[in-house]
Scaffold this motif. Sequence first.
Motif, short mmCIF file in Angstrom:
data_model
loop_
_atom_site.label_atom_id
_atom_site.label_comp_id
_atom_site.label_asym_id
_atom_site.label_seq_id
_atom_site.Cartn_x
_atom_site.Cartn_y
_atom_site.Cartn_z
N ASP A 91 61.62 10.69 82.50
CA ASP A 91 62.64 9.95 82.39
C ASP A 91 63.49 10.83 82.09
OD1 ASP A 91 64.25 8.64 81.28
OD2 ASP A 91 63.15 7.85 79.58
N ARG A 92 62.67 11.55 80.62
CA ARG A 92 63.80 12.89 80.05
C ARG A 92 62.77 14.25 79.47
NH1 ARG A 92 66.47 10.56 74.61
NH2 ARG A 92 67.74 8.20 75.70
N ASP A 93 61.07 14.17 79.70
CA ASP A 93 59.94 15.38 79.79
C ASP A 93 59.12 14.73 79.89
OD1 ASP A 93 58.92 17.24 78.88
OD2 ASP A 93 59.58 17.91 77.59
N LEU A 94 59.09 14.91 81.34
CA LEU A 94 57.67 14.40 82.11
C LEU A 94 56.58 14.75 81.64
CD1 LEU A 94 56.54 12.58 84.28
CD2 LEU A 94 56.57 14.78 86.12
N GLU A 95 56.40 16.32 80.55
CA GLU A 95 55.04 16.77 80.49
C GLU A 95 54.76 15.43 78.71
OE1 GLU A 95 53.58 20.57 78.15
OE2 GLU A 95 55.48 20.97 79.33
N TYR A 96 56.05 15.69 78.60
CA TYR A 96 55.49 15.32 77.52
C TYR A 96 55.52 13.51 77.31
CZ TYR A 96 57.17 11.92 72.63
OH TYR A 96 57.30 11.74 71.74
N GLU A 97 55.96 12.76 78.63
CA GLU A 97 56.31 11.60 78.85
C GLU A 97 54.57 11.25 79.39
OE1 GLU A 97 60.38 11.23 79.92
OE2 GLU A 97 59.31 11.34 81.56
N LYS A 98 53.88 12.04 80.14
CA LYS A 98 52.91 12.13 81.36
C LYS A 98 51.17 12.02 79.38
CE LYS A 98 52.58 13.55 85.01
NZ LYS A 98 52.44 14.95 85.96
N ARG A 99 51.81 12.99 78.36
CA ARG A 99 50.93 13.02 77.13
C ARG A 99 51.24 11.84 76.53
NH1 ARG A 99 53.16 17.65 75.68
NH2 ARG A 99 54.21 16.91 73.25
N VAL A 100 51.84 10.90 76.37
CA VAL A 100 52.20 10.18 75.76
C VAL A 100 52.20 9.03 76.26
CG1 VAL A 100 53.70 8.39 74.15
CG2 VAL A 100 54.31 11.12 73.67
N GLN A 101 52.58 8.78 77.65
CA GLN A 101 52.22 7.15 77.86
C GLN A 101 50.66 7.51 79.31
OE1 GLN A 101 55.75 6.57 81.21
NE2 GLN A 101 57.14 7.42 79.54
N LEU A 102 50.42 8.55 79.49
CA LEU A 102 48.42 8.57 80.19
C LEU A 102 47.65 7.80 79.27
CD1 LEU A 102 49.71 10.65 83.66
CD2 LEU A 102 50.44 7.95 82.58
N GLN A 103 47.51 7.71 77.87
CA GLN A 103 46.67 7.89 77.68
C GLN A 103 46.54 6.15 77.33
OE1 GLN A 103 47.44 8.05 72.48
NE2 GLN A 103 48.84 9.07 74.13
N PRO A 104 45.22 5.63 76.52
CA PRO A 104 44.83 4.12 76.23
C PRO A 104 45.90 3.12 75.67
CG PRO A 104 42.62 5.04 76.48
CD PRO A 104 44.21 6.46 76.85
N HIS A 105 46.27 2.63 75.90
CA HIS A 105 46.89 1.25 75.67
C HIS A 105 46.46 0.00 74.89
CE1 HIS A 105 50.23 4.93 75.67
NE2 HIS A 105 51.29 4.23 75.17
N ILE A 106 46.52 -0.16 73.24
CA ILE A 106 46.57 -1.64 73.40
C ILE A 106 47.49 -2.65 73.17
CG2 ILE A 106 45.45 -3.28 71.78
CD1 ILE A 106 43.47 -0.99 72.10
#
Length: 264
Positions: A91-106
């Motif tokens: 979207d804007r920064d794939l490295e950041y987006e992977k770090r935040v999005q690809l982790q466990p969410h509740i």
Amino acid sequence: MTYQGVLRKMTTELSDPIQYYLLFETDFIHMNQLLEKTINIKFVGYECLNCGLNKTIFRQGFCKSCFFDIPQAADWIMKPELSTAHLDKEDRDLEYEKRVQLQPHIVYLANSSNVKVGVTRKSQVPTRWIDQGAHEAIEIVEVPNRYLAGITEVALKEHVADKTNWRTMLKNDIADEDLVTWREKLKQYIPDEAKEYYIASNSETNIHFPVLHYPTKPKSLNLDKTPNYTGKLVGIKGQYLIFEDDTVFNVRSNEGYVVAISIA
């Protein structure tokens, strides 16, 4: 004594009641210790939480140019269903987006003004519930990425609220709910992709806030309109400071504002 710094949302500690800390660059204030004390909040200027410049804050603590540029303010922050890192799509920064999005969410249910559904990173439990002023909350699903949490929230909010009424929350005009029963009722609406992640075994979390008096007609302090305010602190709930005259101040919605706080 006077403290000065840029506002960020208060740091919290789960205890009975919740402990609140206002962190500045070179100091911090344990806000619970200020209950029943008269404090003055004075607007000094702005400091964008990204670029650090004295530019008018647009949203989420960022100036306008940063808000429309940095990944921390992208649409998927507020709308998790728009997340695309699991597809390796930027979207804007794939490295950041992977770090935040690809982790466990509740995906959770919380009762602050009413029962509502929400999404948070697993690492933000129970902080997210405290910030919303929820006096009880329970997890529904734990999924491996933000996208799955987002589509689950979208499906469930067809059957339960997804917004908090801040006035009702602050007045404490709320009823206890059986969140286990709510979870069971909503289970059928979980999307197929997320059904395997349903949580059936945990109990609800109860949260108590340091409030001496709840406001009857809360009115919000706007630093742009009232750059100098003095009042007696009588409570803290969610990210709000509650004053004796029914004025309430949302610390989080004033992120990026530089203030001087004086304690009488």
